[in-house]
Scaffold this motif. Structure first.
Motif, PDB file in Angstrom:
ATOM      1  N   ASN A   1      -6.863  -1.154   0.948  1.00 41.30           N
ATOM      2  CA  ASN A   1      -6.351  -0.744   2.262  1.00 41.30           C
ATOM      3  C   ASN A   1      -7.167   0.453   2.744  1.00 41.30           C
ATOM      4  OD1 ASN A   1      -4.677   1.054   3.981  1.00 41.30           O
ATOM      5  ND2 ASN A   1      -3.131  -0.534   3.776  1.00 41.30           N
TER       6      ASN A   1
ATOM      7  N   ILE B   1       5.576  -5.412   8.237  1.00 38.94           N
ATOM      8  CA  ILE B   1       5.315  -4.282   9.100  1.00 38.94           C
ATOM      9  C   ILE B   1       5.060  -3.007   8.275  1.00 38.94           C
ATOM     10  CG2 ILE B   1       6.662  -5.097  11.072  1.00 38.94           C
ATOM     11  CD1 ILE B   1       9.004  -3.368  10.113  1.00 38.94           C
TER      12      ILE B   1
ATOM     13  N   LYS C   1      -3.079  -4.764   9.267  1.00 37.99           N
ATOM     14  CA  LYS C   1      -1.689  -4.326   9.018  1.00 37.99           C
ATOM     15  C   LYS C   1      -1.124  -3.707  10.291  1.00 37.99           C
ATOM     16  CE  LYS C   1       1.298  -1.871   5.828  1.00 37.99           C
ATOM     17  NZ  LYS C   1       1.399  -1.175   4.557  1.00 37.99           N
TER      18      LYS C   1
ATOM     19  N   LYS D   1      -3.368   2.232  -2.181  1.00 33.13           N
ATOM     20  CA  LYS D   1      -3.078   3.293  -1.219  1.00 33.13           C
ATOM     21  C   LYS D   1      -4.234   3.345  -0.220  1.00 33.13           C
ATOM     22  CE  LYS D   1      -1.445   7.253   0.373  1.00 33.13           C
ATOM     23  NZ  LYS D   1      -0.298   7.158   1.280  1.00 33.13           N
ATOM     24  N   THR D   2      -3.943   3.701   1.015  1.00 31.64           N
ATOM     25  CA  THR D   2      -5.016   3.785   2.017  1.00 31.64           C
ATOM     26  C   THR D   2      -6.145   4.692   1.541  1.00 31.64           C
ATOM     27  OG1 THR D   2      -3.576   3.376   3.894  1.00 31.64           O
ATOM     28  CG2 THR D   2      -5.604   4.578   4.352  1.00 31.64           C
TER      29      THR D   2
ATOM     30  N   GLY E   1      12.238   0.602   3.469  1.00 30.10           N
ATOM     31  CA  GLY E   1      13.376   0.211   2.648  1.00 30.10           C
ATOM     32  C   GLY E   1      14.297  -0.767   3.360  1.00 30.10           C
TER      33      GLY E   1
ATOM     34  N   GLY F   1       7.393  -2.766  -1.403  1.00 36.24           N
ATOM     35  CA  GLY F   1       7.058  -1.351  -1.245  1.00 36.24           C
ATOM     36  C   GLY F   1       8.072  -0.424  -1.865  1.00 36.24           C
ATOM     37  N   THR F   2       9.016   0.037  -1.051  1.00 35.70           N
ATOM     38  CA  THR F   2      10.005   1.027  -1.484  1.00 35.70           C
ATOM     39  C   THR F   2      10.738   0.608  -2.762  1.00 35.70           C
ATOM     40  OG1 THR F   2      10.248   1.758   0.800  1.00 35.70           O
ATOM     41  CG2 THR F   2      12.073   2.263  -0.679  1.00 35.70           C
TER      42      THR F   2
ATOM     43  N   GLY G   1      11.402  -3.678   3.383  1.00 29.39           N
ATOM     44  CA  GLY G   1      12.731  -3.664   2.759  1.00 29.39           C
ATOM     45  C   GLY G   1      12.989  -4.792   1.794  1.00 29.39           C
TER      46      GLY G   1
ATOM     47  N   SER H   1       0.819  -1.217   0.000  1.00 27.97           N
ATOM     48  CA  SER H   1       0.000   0.000   0.000  1.00 27.97           C
ATOM     49  C   SER H   1       0.855   1.270   0.000  1.00 27.97           C
ATOM     50  CB  SER H   1      -0.884   0.001   1.252  1.00 27.97           C
ATOM     51  OG  SER H   1      -1.624   1.190   1.321  1.00 27.97           O
TER      52      SER H   1
HETATM   53  C1  FMN Z   1       5.696   6.658   0.131  1.00 24.07           C
HETATM   54  C2  FMN Z   1       5.033   5.599   0.976  1.00 24.07           C
HETATM   55  C3  FMN Z   1       3.665   5.673   1.211  1.00 24.07           C
HETATM   56  C4  FMN Z   1       3.035   4.712   1.992  1.00 24.07           C
HETATM   57  N1  FMN Z   1       1.683   4.794   2.180  1.00 24.07           N
HETATM   58  C5  FMN Z   1       1.043   3.820   2.884  1.00 24.07           C
HETATM   59  C6  FMN Z   1      -0.373   3.830   3.010  1.00 24.07           C
HETATM   60  O1  FMN Z   1      -1.079   4.694   2.491  1.00 24.07           O
HETATM   61  N2  FMN Z   1      -0.952   2.833   3.753  1.00 24.07           N
HETATM   62  C7  FMN Z   1      -0.228   1.816   4.334  1.00 24.07           C
HETATM   63  O2  FMN Z   1      -0.812   0.931   4.971  1.00 24.07           O
HETATM   64  N3  FMN Z   1       1.122   1.773   4.198  1.00 24.07           N
HETATM   65  C8  FMN Z   1       1.766   2.729   3.500  1.00 24.07           C
HETATM   66  N4  FMN Z   1       3.127   2.686   3.343  1.00 24.07           N
HETATM   67  C9  FMN Z   1       3.882   1.602   4.005  1.00 24.07           C
HETATM   68  C10 FMN Z   1       4.202   0.452   3.037  1.00 24.07           C
HETATM   69  O3  FMN Z   1       3.036  -0.163   2.550  1.00 24.07           O
HETATM   70  C11 FMN Z   1       5.103  -0.603   3.731  1.00 24.07           C
HETATM   71  O4  FMN Z   1       4.410  -1.150   4.842  1.00 24.07           O
HETATM   72  C12 FMN Z   1       6.411  -0.018   4.226  1.00 24.07           C
HETATM   73  O5  FMN Z   1       6.914   0.939   3.326  1.00 24.07           O
HETATM   74  C13 FMN Z   1       7.480  -1.076   4.455  1.00 24.07           C
HETATM   75  O6  FMN Z   1       7.785  -1.765   3.262  1.00 24.07           O
HETATM   76  P1  FMN Z   1       9.020  -1.385   2.296  1.00 24.07           P
HETATM   77  O7  FMN Z   1      10.235  -1.268   3.172  1.00 24.07           O
HETATM   78  O8  FMN Z   1       9.096  -2.485   1.291  1.00 24.07           O
HETATM   79  O9  FMN Z   1       8.678  -0.075   1.675  1.00 24.07           O
HETATM   80  C14 FMN Z   1       3.789   3.641   2.572  1.00 24.07           C
HETATM   81  C15 FMN Z   1       5.159   3.581   2.319  1.00 24.07           C
HETATM   82  C16 FMN Z   1       5.784   4.532   1.526  1.00 24.07           C
HETATM   83  C17 FMN Z   1       7.272   4.409   1.292  1.00 24.07           C
END
Ligand code: FMN
Length: 303
Positions: free
Chosen positions: A99, A191, A165, A45-46, A217, A265-266, A244, A21
């Protein structure tokens, strides 16, 4: 070829690689790079009841091995999602997980009810109980009783599978995981981001307008892995691992620690094809090792 399909809450997903998300919006941009239906699922996205403008810029900042964001749940609200965004996602035949976040349990329930009305194109609802970037965003994932109550009430509002979540910004994530399981969650995703901060030493100003933001990340992967591992020992419902994941090896680590599926995600910001490369890498690895299904490696870390 190893069959990558998995079952979560009675639903069959084509594979265990999903988009996280907030890092893929509503799929439109990534659809230019690959068919969205190649992935196991896309998590939107939420979405909130009313539209939200989010925080002013700057809202993202790159850090060593990660990024900080404080978007503030910007979105156009549930009505716009149902009347506009859903059409595009429906055409792409990707498994869709929506989400949502509310300011109160009643708001979460209203969102669940509205999504149930279009349940034919939704595979599950992900309850974002863990946004660190809005006031009260962590209220429901910090307190086990509230977390359980939220899921219990959401459960009554929809027949769709519910994924809770969770936030890492708590003293005992396992306790919260047990509470949402007790409340009737079908799965847990973990997480969300860790609260972090960065400062410009020339201006003395924080790098984000919101002062603090969520760290994501590669920097958070070891934290996420440990949390998935500890939680897996204590609950029965499936875990979707996040944090990450940049390549297939990261994804496999999460599965060995107990995740049945993963969310990317990132990595999408670094390489829009990251999720597809992770999927292909996982397929090859499982094939080479002689596994018939990704489920065979879940929780198999020899600790
Ligand atoms: C720019 C950005 C926006 C995010 N927006 C949301 C969101 O709207 N709702 C949500 O549950 N998580 C959101 N997240 C969290 C991600 O879904 C994910 O849980 C978190 O980034 C860890 O994963 P990653 O390290 O692979 O990015 C967001 C993360 C990023 C980087």
């Amino acid at each position: 070829m190893t069959d990558l399909s998995i079952q979560i809450a009675g639903h069959k997903y084509a594979n265990p690689v999903w988009l996280a998300s907030g890092t893929c919006a509503y799929g439109r941009e990534l659809a230019d790079y690959f068919p969205l239906s190649s992935l196991g699922a896309i998590v939107t996205k939420t979405i909130t009841l009313e539209p939200r403008l989010g925080h002013p810029s700057p809202r993202v900042f790159e850090t060593p091995s990660g990024m900080l964001n404080a978007i503030g749940l910007q979105n156009d609200g549930i009505r716009d999602f149902i009347s506009n965004k859903i059409k595009f996602l429906g055409q792409h035949r990707a498994d869709l997980i929506v989400n949502i976040a509310g300011k109160s349990i009643s708001e979460y329930c209203q969102l669940c009810e509205q999504l149930t009305g279009i349940s034919d194109i939704i595979s599950a609802i992900e309850l974002n109980m863990s946004c660190p970037n809005v006031s009260n965003g962590l209220e429901f994932s910090k307190n086990a009783e509230l977390a359980e109550q939220l899921v219990k009430m959401a459960r009554k509002s929809t027949h769709l599978p519910l994924i809770a979540k969770l936030s890492p910004n708590v003293s005992n994530i396992v306790e919260i995981a047990q509470a949402v399981e007790q409340g009737g969650a079908d799965a847990i995703s973990m997480i969300n981001t860790l609260v972090g901060m960065a400062v410009d030493i020339e201006t003395f100003k924080p790098r984000l307008s919101n002062v603090t933001g969520g760290l994501s990340g590669p920097a958070i992967k070891p934290v996420a892995l440990a949390m998935v591992y500890r939680t897996y020992q204590q609950i029965k419902i499936p875990i979707i691992g996040i944090g990450g994941i940049m390549n297939y090896k990261d994804a496999i680590e999460f599965m060995l620690c107990g995740a049945q599926a993963v969310q990317v995600g990132t990595a999408n910001f670094v390489n829009p094809m990251a999720s597809i490369e992770i999927l292909n890498g996982m397929q090859n690895w499982l094939q080479e090792k002689g596994y018939d299904s990704p489920s065979e490696i879940v929780g198999k870390v020899e600790a």
